[in-house]
Design an enzyme around this catalytic site. Structure first.
Site, PDB file in Angstrom:
ATOM      1  N   PHE A 104       0.800  -1.264   0.226  1.00  0.00           N
ATOM      2  CA  PHE A 104      -0.192  -0.148  -0.036  1.00  0.00           C
ATOM      3  C   PHE A 104       0.675   0.981  -0.226  1.00  0.00           C
ATOM      4  O   PHE A 104       0.395   2.295  -0.550  1.00  0.00           O
ATOM      5  CB  PHE A 104      -1.051  -0.018   1.313  1.00  0.00           C
ATOM      6  CG  PHE A 104      -0.275   0.556   2.529  1.00  0.00           C
ATOM      7  CD1 PHE A 104       0.432  -0.111   3.287  1.00  0.00           C
ATOM      8  CD2 PHE A 104      -0.636   1.860   2.878  1.00  0.00           C
ATOM      9  CE1 PHE A 104       0.964   0.380   4.574  1.00  0.00           C
ATOM     10  CE2 PHE A 104      -0.263   2.263   4.010  1.00  0.00           C
ATOM     11  CZ  PHE A 104       0.740   1.742   4.718  1.00  0.00           C
ATOM     12  N   LYS A 105       1.993   1.254   0.364  1.00  0.00           N
ATOM     13  CA  LYS A 105       2.955   2.165   0.367  1.00  0.00           C
ATOM     14  C   LYS A 105       3.204   2.903  -0.902  1.00  0.00           C
ATOM     15  O   LYS A 105       3.245   4.307  -0.900  1.00  0.00           O
ATOM     16  CB  LYS A 105       4.237   2.020   0.966  1.00  0.00           C
ATOM     17  CG  LYS A 105       4.189   1.507   2.613  1.00  0.00           C
ATOM     18  CD  LYS A 105       5.529   1.298   3.186  1.00  0.00           C
ATOM     19  CE  LYS A 105       5.284   1.246   4.657  1.00  0.00           C
ATOM     20  NZ  LYS A 105       4.651  -0.023   5.143  1.00  0.00           N
ATOM     21  N   ASP A 106       2.963   2.225  -1.972  1.00  0.00           N
ATOM     22  CA  ASP A 106       3.175   2.773  -3.326  1.00  0.00           C
ATOM     23  C   ASP A 106       1.728   3.877  -3.431  1.00  0.00           C
ATOM     24  O   ASP A 106       2.063   5.050  -4.405  1.00  0.00           O
ATOM     25  CB  ASP A 106       2.652   1.865  -4.522  1.00  0.00           C
ATOM     26  CG  ASP A 106       3.967   0.701  -4.435  1.00  0.00           C
ATOM     27  OD1 ASP A 106       5.072   1.202  -4.367  1.00  0.00           O
ATOM     28  OD2 ASP A 106       3.525  -0.441  -4.926  1.00  0.00           O
TER      29      ASP A 106
END
Ligand SMILES: *Cc1c(COP(=O)(O)O)cnc(C)c1O
Length: 470
Positions: free
Chosen positions: A111-113
C-alpha cells in the site's frame, strides 16, 4: 493550507514546505492548522469518480496554494496511472459484513505505493520550480525501501540512498530494490541489523560535515510516514471505499493493520473531513504498544519481536503523536513535555482526555501468530481469497471487533500475498505467484554496494556518489 508542528515551537509552513521538510525543527510532526470539512452533498457528489479525480477533490484543500488544481490533477494521473488495476484500490467482498480493500496494485505490491508514487512526483515538481536538488537517505527493513525507490527512480534532481541490512530482508524485497537500475538509485547492503542502519541514517541527518560537503544538494528528507504528504494521499482510499458502500448516508468501519500509525491516522483525517466512519480498528501483531495504549493508556515500548508480518514489527509509532496532539486539545507545549518524558524513559501514560478522545473513534486488537494463520486460512477456505499476513491481522481484528452487523467493515489489504509467500504457504498450503508484471523478478540484473557497518564508510559513499550524479 498552513501546517503547524505538534510541539508548538516551529514556524508554520505551507504544503510545499512540509512536503520537503519531513520532521519539524522542534522535533514535532506537521499537521494541518485545521481540517477541511466536506458537506454531505459534497461527499455524495464524489460518488463514481475515477480514483485520480477523487484524489484531486479530497486533496485539493490540503495543497492549495502550493499547487493549482491542474497541477495536482496531472500529478495524480501520473501516480495512479502506474497502478495495474483500473480501479487503483478495488474493493472485494468477504461475506455479508466484511470487505477487503486491495491497496497493493502499485509497482511494488504494497500500500505504500499509493502515497510514494505521488510523493515522487511532488518532489520533482517542487524541486524543478526551485532549481533545487534533494538527497534522500533512508533505511529499510523491506516495504518502505522498495516503494520509495520506485517512487523516485529516474526522476530529475533527486538521489536516493537506501540502506538495507545485508541478508535480513526477503529475496523478493531485496530484488524489488536492487533491480531498479536508474543512475539516481543507490542501494547499499550494510553489515548489521535494521536498527544499525537506521541509527546511521539518523546520525547522517545531523552530520554537519556531510551537509557542508554537499552544499545545497544535501536537503535530506524523510520518506517514512512522518511525511504529511504521504498521509494525505492515503486519506483518498477511505473515501473511495466508503462511497462504494453507501457513504455519506451509511456509516462504514475500517480495520487497519498498523505499525507506525500512518495508515490508520489517514482514516482519522477522513473522519475529520466529514466521512461518516463508525469505527477505526487498530490491528497490531504481538508488538502491541498501540493496543496497550488505546485499551489501557499504557504507551511503553518493549523489545521488538520478529513476526511473519515484519512491516508491523514496531515498538514506537511515530504518527501516534499526531493523534495525541489533537486529543490533548492541540497544546504544543504540553505535547513537547509529554514526548520529552517518553524519549527519556521509553514509557508514558496517556492523559484521560487523550484516552477518552481516542475511544470515541478508535478501538484496537492484538493478534498472535495462530490467529493470523487462521485468518489466512478462513479467507482462502471460505471466500477464495489468498491474503498476506499483515492483512490477515486486520481481518482477524475486524471479525472479532463486535461491530453492529448493519455496518460494513472494510479490512485494508496492505500487501500482495506474493510478497510474503512463505508465510502464506505455511498458513494456507497455497504459494501465491508473483503477478505477471513481476514474474521475471528473479531473472533481472541486480545492482547494489556492500559496505561494512561503519558510519564513516557509508557517509563517504553517500558524499561521493551524490556529488557525482548531481
Ligand atoms: C508499512 C506497512 C504496514 C503498517 O503501516 P503504518 O502506516 O506504518 O501503520 C502494514 N502492512 C504493510 C504490508 C506495510 O508495508
Amino acid at each position: 493550507m498552513e501546517y503547524i508542528s505538534t510541539r508548538g515551537s516551529a514556524g508554520a509552513l505551507d504544503f510545499e514546505g512540509v512536503t520537503l521538510a519531513g520532521l519539524a525543527p522542534d522535533g514535532g510532526l506537521y499537521v494541518p492548522r485545521d481540517y477541511p470539512r466536506f458537506s454531505e452533498a459534497e461527499i455524495a457528489a464524489m460518488r463514481g469518480l475515477p480514483y485520480a479525480e477523487l484524489a484531486v477533490r479530497v486533496m485539493l484543500p490540503f495543497v492549495t496554494p502550493s499547487l493549482s488544481e491542474d497541477e495536482l490533477r496531472k500529478l495524480c494521473q501520473q501516480a495512479y496511472g502506474r497502478f495495474s488495476h483500473e480501479a487503483v484500490t478495488p474493493l472485494k467482498q468477504f461475506d455479508q459484513q466484511h470487505w477487503l480493500l486491495e491497496l497493493f496494485h502499485g509497482p511494488t505490491l504494497a500500500f505504500k505505493d499509493v502515497a510514494l508514487q505521488l510523493l515522487g512526483g511532488l518532489f520533482e515538481h517542487f524541486l524543478a520550480k526551485n532549481h533545487d536538488h534533494l538527497t534522500i537517505v533512508g533505511a529499510t527493513s523491506g516495504d518502505t525501501g522498495s516503494a520509495a525507490i520506485d517512487g523516485v527512480a529516474g526522476r530529475d534532481r533527486i538521489d536516493i540512498f537506501m540502506l538495507h541490512p545485508k541478508g535480513r530482508v526477503s529475496d523478493v524485497q531485496r530484488r524489488q530494490m536492487t533491480t531498479v537500475l536508474s543512475p539516481n538509485v543507490h542501494n547499499i547492503a550494510i553489515e548489521g541489523s535494521f536498527d544499525d542502519a537506521q541509527a546511521m541514517v539518523k546520525r547522517m541527518f545531523n552530520d554537519a560535515a556531510i551537509a557542508s560537503s554537499l552544499g545545497g544538494r544535501f536537503r535530506i528528507t524523510a520518506v517514512n510516514s512522518i511525511n504529511w504528504a504521504r498521509l494525505m494521499a492515503q486519506v483518498v482510499y477511505y473515501f473511495a471505499a466508503a462511497l462504494q458502500l453507501g457513504a455519506p448516508e451509511r456509516k462504514v468501519a475500517f480495520s487497519v493493520p498498523t505499525g507506525n500509525f500512518g495508515d490508520v491516522f489517514a482514516g482519522y483525517v477522513a473522519s475529520r473531513m466529514g466521512l461518516p466512519i463508525e469505527q477505526l480498528i487498530v490491528a497490531t501483531n504481538v508488538n502491541d504498544i498501540l493496543h496497550r495504549a488505546l485499551s489501557s493508556g499504557d504507551y511503553s515500548a518493549g523489545t521488538v519481536t520478529e513476526t511473519a508480518a515484519p512491516s508491523m514489527d514496531i515498538q514506537v509509532s511515530s504518527n501516534f503523536e499526531r493523534l495525541l496532539f489533537d486529543m490533548g486539545g492541540r497544546d504544543g507545549a504540553a505535547m513537547a513535555a509529554q514526548m520529552r518524558g517518553f524519549e527519556a524513559s521509553k514509557a508514558m501514560q496517556l492523559t484521560n482526555a487523550q484516552r477518552e478522545g481516542a475511544s470515541a473513534l478508535f478501538t484496537s486488537a492484538r493478534c498472535d501468530a495462530d490467529e493470523m494463520n487462521r485468518a489466512m486460512a478462513w479467507a482462502k477456505d471460505h471466500c477464495g481469497e489468498v491474503i498476506d499476513p499483515h492483512t490477515a491481522i486486520g481481518l482477524h481484528a475486524a471479525r472479532h471487533a463486535g461491530i453492529d452487523p448493519a455496518v460494513p467493515v472494510v479490512t485494508l489489504a496492505t500487501a500482495h500475498p506474493a510478497k510474503f509467500r512463505d508465510a502464506v504457504e505455511r498458513a494456507t498450503g497455497q504459494r501465491p505467484p508473483l503477478p505477471a508484471r513481476m514474474g521475471d523478478l528473479f531473472e533481472r540484473e541486480e545492482s547494489f554496494t556492500e559496505l561494512p557497518g561503519d558510519y564513516d564508510a557509508v557517509a563517504a559513499y553517500v558524499t561521493s556518489h551524490a556529488t557525482e550524479s548531481a
